[in-house]
Design an enzyme around this catalytic site. Structure first.
Site, PDB file in Angstrom:
ATOM      1  N   SER A 143      71.569  40.474  49.502  1.00 37.89           N
ATOM      2  CA  SER A 143      71.161  41.879  49.487  1.00 37.89           C
ATOM      3  C   SER A 143      72.390  42.713  49.144  1.00 37.89           C
ATOM      4  CB  SER A 143      70.657  42.269  50.887  1.00 37.89           C
ATOM      5  OG  SER A 143      70.475  43.658  50.997  1.00 37.89           O
ATOM      6  N   TYR A 156      70.945  42.697  60.010  1.00 38.59           N
ATOM      7  CA  TYR A 156      70.468  42.346  58.664  1.00 38.59           C
ATOM      8  C   TYR A 156      71.666  42.251  57.713  1.00 38.59           C
ATOM      9  CZ  TYR A 156      67.811  42.583  54.305  1.00 38.59           C
ATOM     10  OH  TYR A 156      67.293  42.308  53.069  1.00 38.59           O
TER      11      TYR A 156
HETATM   12  P1  NAD Z   1      58.389  40.422  51.913  1.00 40.60           P
HETATM   13  O1  NAD Z   1      58.243  40.700  53.357  1.00 40.60           O
HETATM   14  O2  NAD Z   1      57.456  41.040  50.950  1.00 40.60           O
HETATM   15  O3  NAD Z   1      58.409  38.833  51.666  1.00 40.60           O
HETATM   16  C1  NAD Z   1      59.133  37.978  52.492  1.00 40.60           C
HETATM   17  C2  NAD Z   1      58.370  36.657  52.602  1.00 40.60           C
HETATM   18  O4  NAD Z   1      59.154  35.760  53.429  1.00 40.60           O
HETATM   19  C3  NAD Z   1      57.016  36.807  53.279  1.00 40.60           C
HETATM   20  O5  NAD Z   1      56.009  36.225  52.470  1.00 40.60           O
HETATM   21  C4  NAD Z   1      57.170  36.075  54.591  1.00 40.60           C
HETATM   22  O6  NAD Z   1      55.980  35.453  55.051  1.00 40.60           O
HETATM   23  C5  NAD Z   1      58.247  35.046  54.253  1.00 40.60           C
HETATM   24  N1  NAD Z   1      58.896  34.524  55.440  1.00 40.60           N
HETATM   25  C6  NAD Z   1      59.356  35.231  56.504  1.00 40.60           C
HETATM   26  N2  NAD Z   1      59.829  34.401  57.447  1.00 40.60           N
HETATM   27  C7  NAD Z   1      59.674  33.132  56.970  1.00 40.60           C
HETATM   28  C8  NAD Z   1      59.961  31.854  57.488  1.00 40.60           C
HETATM   29  N3  NAD Z   1      60.500  31.694  58.708  1.00 40.60           N
HETATM   30  N4  NAD Z   1      59.702  30.769  56.730  1.00 40.60           N
HETATM   31  C9  NAD Z   1      59.135  30.917  55.488  1.00 40.60           C
HETATM   32  N5  NAD Z   1      58.812  32.106  54.962  1.00 40.60           N
HETATM   33  C10 NAD Z   1      59.088  33.214  55.685  1.00 40.60           C
HETATM   34  O7  NAD Z   1      59.887  40.835  51.564  1.00 40.60           O
HETATM   35  P2  NAD Z   1      60.701  41.008  50.195  1.00 40.60           P
HETATM   36  O8  NAD Z   1      61.098  42.409  50.126  1.00 40.60           O
HETATM   37  O9  NAD Z   1      60.021  40.372  49.051  1.00 40.60           O
HETATM   38  O10 NAD Z   1      62.007  40.180  50.595  1.00 40.60           O
HETATM   39  C11 NAD Z   1      62.354  38.943  49.996  1.00 40.60           C
HETATM   40  C12 NAD Z   1      63.833  38.725  50.214  1.00 40.60           C
HETATM   41  O11 NAD Z   1      64.557  39.771  49.574  1.00 40.60           O
HETATM   42  C13 NAD Z   1      64.271  38.754  51.689  1.00 40.60           C
HETATM   43  O12 NAD Z   1      65.268  37.764  51.886  1.00 40.60           O
HETATM   44  C14 NAD Z   1      64.851  40.140  51.830  1.00 40.60           C
HETATM   45  O13 NAD Z   1      65.792  40.204  52.873  1.00 40.60           O
HETATM   46  C15 NAD Z   1      65.484  40.328  50.474  1.00 40.60           C
HETATM   47  N6  NAD Z   1      65.749  41.694  50.080  1.00 40.60           N
HETATM   48  C16 NAD Z   1      64.724  42.583  50.019  1.00 40.60           C
HETATM   49  C17 NAD Z   1      65.010  43.880  49.620  1.00 40.60           C
HETATM   50  C18 NAD Z   1      63.937  44.914  49.517  1.00 40.60           C
HETATM   51  O14 NAD Z   1      64.263  46.100  49.455  1.00 40.60           O
HETATM   52  N7  NAD Z   1      62.676  44.552  49.471  1.00 40.60           N
HETATM   53  C19 NAD Z   1      66.328  44.260  49.287  1.00 40.60           C
HETATM   54  C20 NAD Z   1      67.329  43.289  49.370  1.00 40.60           C
HETATM   55  C21 NAD Z   1      67.031  42.015  49.756  1.00 40.60           C
END
Ligand code: NAD
Length: 252
Positions: A143, A156
């Site tokens: 991130s 986080y």
């Molecule tokens: P999201 O919540 O839409 O998707 C995350 C997915 O991870 C979900 O489908 C959830 O069921 C799955 N998950 C959670 N815990 C789990 C586990 N223990 N085992 C297997 N699967 C699991 O979120 P997103 O925004 O698509 O985030 C995806 C990644 O991107 C994450 O690592 C998040 O930290 C990172 N990220 C997101 C953003 C943002 O702004 N959306 C920014 C930077 C980084």
């Protein structure tokens, strides 16, 4: 021939957001997709979407915090497709926005467990398989909060700094074994994770966009494009980077 034809790609967190979009993008470029998530029904849906577009995907339910499940997951991918060419370790959870002194022990453990232990466990078993094959590419989702501090998201941010540390260390360890290991570092991207936060904290959207040089959020497709490039032979000399996909947020 499409760039990822017959390449076997494992994606965790594939049921939603960045993982789902990246699964669809790899499949559209010819990859065989193993779509893994703790949300079994969610990955069933993604695999159906891929099949409806003429692609091939298997949905796999796994909790990335559980070593046995992760080991079994990699075994299932290899049984299904014969190998593992690309792994996108993307499953992650956010924390409720609170300052460092107010984080609960439970929240600390939950966030570190999914975001750090989960990525490490996936890397552990993926690397073993890729060493057997003498090659492979790993991309971890860190991130922008893995590169700079994040007000009211201290754990986080710590977890994502740890993902960068795991990425860089493993990249150095396995560079001469045919592995490349990188991380993507998105700023705030429009996904269900973020929609939840905006619903809970309505002022957050304006503050988030004001803080980014582009004055907008990122889109999951923009992260997927970076992941596909890092996974491609065009990035053959790119190893150990924490690649910002952030509109310039961390350049400020
Ligand atoms: P999201 O919540 O839409 O998707 C995350 C997915 O991870 C979900 O489908 C959830 O069921 C799955 N998950 C959670 N815990 C789990 C586990 N223990 N085992 C297997 N699967 C699991 O979120 P997103 O925004 O698509 O985030 C995806 C990644 O991107 C994450 O690592 C998040 O930290 C990172 N990220 C997101 C953003 C943002 O702004 N959306 C920014 C930077 C980084």
């Amino acid at each position: 021939m499409r760039p990822f034809t017959e390449q076997v790609v494992l994606i965790t967190g594939a049921a939603s957001g960045i993982g789902r979009t990246t699964a669809l993008a790899f499949a559209a470029e010819g990859a065989l997709v193993a779509a893994a998530d703790i949300d079994g029904r969610g990955v069933d849906g993604v695999a159906d979407e891929i099949a409806a577009c003429g692609g091939r995907a298997v949905p796999l339910r796994a909790d990335v915090t559980d070593g046995r499940q992760v080991e079994q997951l990699i075994g299932q991918v290899v049984r299904e497709f014969g190998r593992l060419d690309i792994a996108f370790n993307n499953a992650g959870v956010e924390g409720a926005p609170v300052r460092t002194a107010d984080v609960s022990e439970d929240d600390f453990d939950r966030i570190m467990s999914v975001n750090v232990r989960g990525v490490w466990l996936c890397m552990k078993y993926e690397i073993k398989q890729m060493l057997r094959q003498e090659g492979g590419v790993i991309i971890n989702t860190a991130s922008a909060a893995g590169l700079v501090g994040a007000h009211s998201l201290p754990v986080y941010a710590a977890s994502k700094h740890a993902v960068v540390g795991l990425t860089r260390s493993a990249a150095v360890e396995y560079a001469r074994k045919g592995l490349r290991i990188n991380a993507v570092c998105p700023a705030v991207v429009r996904t269900p994770m973020i929609e939840r936060a905006f619903t809970q904290f309505p002022d957050l959207l304006a503050a988030t966009t004001a803080n980014n040089p582009t004055r907008r959020l990122g889109e999951p497709e923009e992260v997927a494009a970076a992941v596909l490039w890092l996974a491609s032979p065009d990035a053959s000399f790119v190893n150990g980077v924490a690649f910002p996909v952030d509109g310039g947020l961390t350049a400020q």
